[in-house]
Design an enzyme around this catalytic site. Structure first.
Site, PDB file in Angstrom:
ATOM      1  CD  GLU A  21      42.724  43.266  40.650  1.00 34.70           C
ATOM      2  OE1 GLU A  21      43.800  43.734  41.082  1.00 34.70           O
ATOM      3  OE2 GLU A  21      42.515  43.060  39.435  1.00 34.70           O
ATOM      4  CB  SER A  72      37.850  40.162  29.757  1.00 34.55           C
ATOM      5  OG  SER A  72      37.730  41.459  29.200  1.00 34.55           O
TER       6      SER A  72
END
Length: 295
Positions: free
Chosen positions: A130, A273
């Site tokens: 990211e 996640s």
């Protein structure tokens, strides 16, 4: 021994969306490339590999032509899209909408900072996917900081605009904000030259108070996450500070019977996640251990 799974744990919207897109595409084709691990969880990556999802790195991407490539929730820098056009790649873009919005904000802030001789600072993990996508919006000129020592890269006599990786700790971001304000004051600057943007995903940050509450409700906490997950590290730290009998595992094989001696209640939670099926597998194994361990 009572074993319960935190109902607020598991995939965030962005990860769930990306995995659904991958599964939908694999339902129509035998193989799909994915630039990097679709999620920072080894068990889930292995499950999707069995369905035909093939993880590639940036070097391998450059050698691909005329095929489909999934962009995961973390997002990508502009050069990835430029490469896709050159190599006639079809991108299945599963970038999280929250990340895409942040990329746009960083790009606009960078363009504005150029006119003011300013700097873009990103509170995030160097090398994280990211963060690579965010710095790409600045032509890789953003300054990445994780701790106070990293702030030595910043010129505090010039304007500073601060953003955060979406999955970082809220407390960590505001601590960094305070450190920057102190450095600006020490350099003789003013807070008017500092623009701090709390860009942490609220679906992530809201889990912190929920996890603290969950952690005190149980004798033992087992936190399930991939070891590469930045969000997992941040959330486990929250849990461990609240309940010292907290343990980090990737799967049920890492459990130790000694952790549960004398425990009446065990709570299982995880990162954004972490798939629910994996937390359930851990819960099942703890139930087996509970039947053999004296309370």
């Amino acid at each position: 021994m009572n074993v319960s799974i935190d109902k607020n744990s598991g995939y965030c919207f962005g990860v769930e969306y990306a995995i659904q897109m991958a599964e939908d595409e694999l339902g129509n084709s035998a193989e799909l490339y994915c630039l990097g691990d679709i999620v920072h969880n080894r068990m889930e990556v292995e499950r999707l590999h069995q369905q035909g999802l093939r993880v590639i790195d940036r070097e391998q991407l450059g050698a691909l032509h005329d095929c489909k490539v999934l962009i995961r929730a973390h997002g990508e820098p502009p050069e990835t899209y430029e490469l896709a056009l050159r190599n006639n790649l079809t991108l299945i873009d599963a970038s999280c909408p929250v990340v895409l919005k942040l990329q746009n904000r960083v790009k606009h802030a960078f363009d504005a900072s150029q006119r003011q001789d300013g700097q873009i600072v990103i509170y995030g993990q160097p090398g994280h996917a990211e963060v690579a996508g965010l710095t790409g919006q600045t032509g890789n000129r953003a300054i990445i900081v994780m701790n106070e020592a990293d702030l030595d890269q910043v010129d505090f006599t010039r304007p500073v605009t601060l953003f955060s990786q979406t999955t970082k700790s809220t407390a960590g971001f505001y601590h960094m904000k305070q450190l920057i304000e102190e450095r600006i004051a020490a350099a003789g600057g003013t807070v008017e030259s500092f623009d701090a943007n709390d860009s942490i995903c609220r679906q992530v940050s809201n889990r912190e108070p929920q996890l603290r509450k969950f952690a005190v409700e149980h004798d033992v906490i087992v936190f399930v996450s991939g070891r590469k997950s930045s969000n997992g590290k941040a959330l486990f730290s929250v849990v461990n500070q609240t309940n010292p009998r907290s343990y980090f595992v990737e799967n049920e094989q890492e459990l130790s019977e000694a952790w549960f001696e004398g425990a009446q209640s065990v709570g299982i939670c995880g990162a954004t996640s972490t798939p629910m099926w994996l937390m359930q597998r851990v819960a099942d194994r703890i139930q087996e251990i509970g039947a053999a361990v004296p309370a």
